[in-house]
Each structure stands twice: as C-alpha cells, then as structure tokens.
Design a protein around this motif. Structure first.
Motif, mmCIF file in Angstrom:
data_model
loop_
_atom_site.group_PDB
_atom_site.id
_atom_site.type_symbol
_atom_site.label_atom_id
_atom_site.label_comp_id
_atom_site.label_asym_id
_atom_site.label_seq_id
_atom_site.Cartn_x
_atom_site.Cartn_y
_atom_site.Cartn_z
ATOM 1 N N THR A 243 28.376 27.681 42.229
ATOM 2 C CA THR A 243 29.272 28.468 43.069
ATOM 3 C C THR A 243 30.651 27.825 42.996
ATOM 4 O O THR A 243 30.788 26.606 43.181
ATOM 5 C CB THR A 243 28.789 28.502 44.526
ATOM 6 O OG1 THR A 243 27.537 29.201 44.578
ATOM 7 C CG2 THR A 243 29.781 29.201 45.427
ATOM 8 N N TYR B 287 23.833 35.855 52.653
ATOM 9 C CA TYR B 287 23.562 34.414 52.653
ATOM 10 C C TYR B 287 24.850 33.634 52.911
ATOM 11 O O TYR B 287 24.886 32.732 53.763
ATOM 12 C CB TYR B 287 22.941 34.025 51.315
ATOM 13 C CG TYR B 287 22.840 32.537 51.070
ATOM 14 C CD1 TYR B 287 21.868 31.765 51.704
ATOM 15 C CD2 TYR B 287 23.718 31.907 50.185
ATOM 16 C CE1 TYR B 287 21.769 30.398 51.468
ATOM 17 C CE2 TYR B 287 23.620 30.540 49.943
ATOM 18 C CZ TYR B 287 22.654 29.794 50.587
ATOM 19 O OH TYR B 287 22.569 28.438 50.352
ATOM 20 N N GLN C 32 22.865 37.959 48.588
ATOM 21 C CA GLN C 32 23.755 36.819 48.419
ATOM 22 C C GLN C 32 24.970 36.911 49.342
ATOM 23 O O GLN C 32 25.430 35.907 49.902
ATOM 24 C CB GLN C 32 24.214 36.717 46.969
ATOM 25 C CG GLN C 32 23.133 36.264 46.008
ATOM 26 C CD GLN C 32 22.719 34.828 46.270
ATOM 27 O OE1 GLN C 32 23.530 33.921 46.264
ATOM 28 N NE2 GLN C 32 21.423 34.628 46.522
#
Length: 389
Positions: free
Chosen positions: A45, A108, A105
C-alpha cells in the motif's frame, strides 16, 4: 527497472495535482498503480502525502520490495492498531482509486482511518499515467521491435487448415521466447484477454463481451475470447491482433495474412482502414479533441459505405477507434464518442480502424503511436501491408 529520478518526477506530478484538488494525500492499493509510483509490484500500500515523503507499506515480499522500491521509506505493513498512527491529524481528505478498489478494501481502510473523507482520485491518477516520459516511450518502442519480429516470422508457420489455436500457440511461443511477460493488464471491470487473438473468417464475426471490434470465439463459454479450434481456410483474411509486454509496458498491433486471394470488398475496406489510420496519425497532436477524431474516422467509414461494419459486426459496433496503452491496455486517452478532452504530448494510443463482415471476415489495421507536436510517431515496428501467402 524504474529509476529513482523517474519515480520522483511521477510523485511530484501527483503531489501538485493533490494540492490543486484540495486532497491531503492519496492511498494506492491497486498493484499496477503502486508499481507506477514505486517501481515494485509487491503486495503493498502506497501513501503519497500532498507534500513530504511517500511511504510504502509492504505485506509481501518485503525483502524484494525493499530491493526494488524507489521509495526511500519502504517498511513492513504495520498492524491494524499501528496503521492509524502513520497519519497525522492534518490528514482529513484522502484520495482513493474508486475505479478499481473493491468495496471490501474501501471499507477496510475507512475502518482503519476513521473520521477521514475518502474521495476519488482515479481521474487524476489516470491522466498522470497517460502522459509518458522519454523513458516510458523507449520501453514501448522496445516492445514494438520485439513484437514486429514475431509478426515477421508468421509466414514460416501459418498454414491452411491449421487450427486458430495452433496459430496462436506458435505466435505466443515465439513471443514468450523473446522474453514477453504476457501479463495484459486491463483496468476496466469485466475485461480480460490472454495476450491477444488469432482468428480467421470462420470465427472473426463472432460477437462477445470484449469491448473491441473483434472478439473471436475462444475455447469455451468460460473463455469466450480469442482463438478457437476452428480451421483456417484459404482465400480469407486471418487477423493476428497481439500485445507484447516487456518491463510491464504494452504495445498493441494487428496485422492481416491471407493464404491465396482476398475478396475485393475486403480489399476495399482495408484501404479505407489504412486511410483512417493515416488521417488519425497525422492529427495526433496536442490540443486535438479525442471525440472529434473518432467522429472523423466514423465519417470516413460512412463515406466509404462501410459504417455498419466499422469497429464491429453490424449492431455490435464498438464506439471508439483508439485507446491509450502503457502499463495497462485501456489507459487514457480514448478516441471515442463522449471523450471530449484534448490530446497531450507524450500520450500513447493504439489506433485500430477495423471492419467486420460476418461470413467473410475482419479486415483493418492497428498500430501504436505517440502524440507529438508533428503528429503521431509510430512505435510499432512493421509495415502495414497485408501479407499474402
């Protein structure tokens, strides 16, 4: 490999856009976006603040990411409890790629970073990526040389009566031997392909899900794109439309082969396709409006009496004639109806005027060009002519 200077310039462009859009930073989770800015495709990320140094958080493999990454601050992905501490209170608006990020995602990261506003940074990201540096253009030129070499070898193995899939296998074998990576990345939801397609008149008119002029029958209902087990006949066009991927970058080319003679209607259509390509190439200049170029191509097809066959089987026509290429096959810009944006120097497009005649076959041309002040620079290294065997 991506150089640190190249990565620094890309991040600088992004940070200027983030500041202009009032974002405090951008969080990238999509692998090819992470690669574009960092130089590694490892499971990571990437956080790029609007100002200051970016940070790359790596899940796997940290060892390889550390060796490849152009981001000085490359570290293991922190625990869920530690992750929020990486973001100061001043970070309130975070760019996120809504075009590709799964809802799971998105939720999240929202949960990890409560109280922040997530906004779509997709258009900013895609526009930055659409303009290629000199280094990127060299990568695509190399792809063109390698793919051109494989196309030149086709007369050695193309035979009447062979299956489409055997033709595809011979082509892909040589491309792989040359070092082709094969990963044809596409950003659009529900789009996929296996390197390219080799189809004959037996299946070229088949329609399908793929957002392009030609789909092919494929090998099954689960893989309904590309070559099939159909036999290749004489006196009909054989389309070979392939990508080549080297160092992550993609080039897209199409050439036609005929064992014997070609129907006069298809010969006429080929001439029109080349004329459309040449007109578009001459006008791939900064400031040219994408939609206007598409409409001119459609006008030329209409004037030639071929509008219903342009970019697809009648009733199944694709509404574009060129698409951006780079690390993905469907980058910006697009020469399409509704895409009312000007071209910029350094953008790269695959121009592919094609005509589909069910029962007769497909004919046309495709090459990849770079936008320059003088018009399109052809990056695909091969003559346009039909090859008769």
């Amino acid at each position: 490999m991506l150089t640190r200077q190249e990565a620094k310039e890309r991040i600088g462009r992004l940070q200027r856009e983030l500041q202009a859009k009032g974002m405090d930073g951008a969080l990238f989770i999509y692998p090819i976006d992470v690669y574009y800015f960092s130089g590694t495709r490892q499971n990571s990320t990437l956080w790029v603040p609007a100002s200051g140094e970016p940070r790359l958080f790596v899940r796997k493999s940290y060892t390889r990411a550390k060796a490849e990454s152009c981001i000085d601050d490359t570290r293991p992905f922190p625990s869920s409890k530690e992750f929020p501490g990486e973001f100061g209170d001043e970070v309130k608006k975070i760019g996120f790629t809504f075009d590709v990020a799964p809802v799971q995602q998105y939720q999240y990261y929202q949960k990890l970073l409560p109280g922040r506003e997530f906004v779509d940074v997709s258009a900013v990201n895609r526009e930055i990526r659409s303009v290629k540096s000199a280094w990127e253009l060299d990568q695509i030129r190399h792809c063109g040389v390698e793919l051109g070499q494989v196309f030149r070898a086709v007369p050695q193995f193309l035979k009447e009566g062979m299956r489409e899939v055997d033709l595809a296998a011979e082509f892909e074998y040589r491309l792989r031997k040359a070092g082709g990576e094969g990963y044809v990345r596409m950003r659009a939801f529900n789009q996929e392909l296996f390197q390219g397609l080799a189809v004959s008149s037996a299946t070229a008119g088949d329609t399908g899900f793929f957002d392009g002029a030609v789909t092919g029958q494929g090998m099954s209902a689960a893989s309904p794109h590309g070559a099939s087990a159909a036999l290749i006949p004489a006196d009909a066009p054989i389309l070979i439309d392939y990508t080549a991927v080297f160092n992550g970058y993609i080039i897209d080319m199409t050439r036609f082969f005929v064992i014997g003679k070609l129907d006069p209607e298809l010969e006429h259509a080929f001439g029109v396709a080349v004329a459309i390509q040449d007109y578009l190439a001459q006008n791939l200049k900064p400031g040219a409006i994408c939609e206007e170029l598409f409409l001119k191509a459609l006008e030329m097809a209409t004037d030639a009496g071929l509008a219903e066959h342009f970019m697809g089987a009648p009733g199944e026509n694709a509404r574009f004639v060129g698409h951006g290429v780079g690390l993905e096959l469907d980058e910006f810009p697009v020469l399409a109806q509704g895409f009312k944006v000007p071209l910029q120097v350094g953008q790269t497009l695959a121009i592919e005027p094609k005509f589909v005649f069910p029962g007769k076959g497909v004919i046309g041309i495709e090459n990849t060009f770079a936008v320059t002040e003088k018009g399109g620079e052809k990056l695909s290294d091969l003559p346009d002519d039909i090859v008769y065997l």
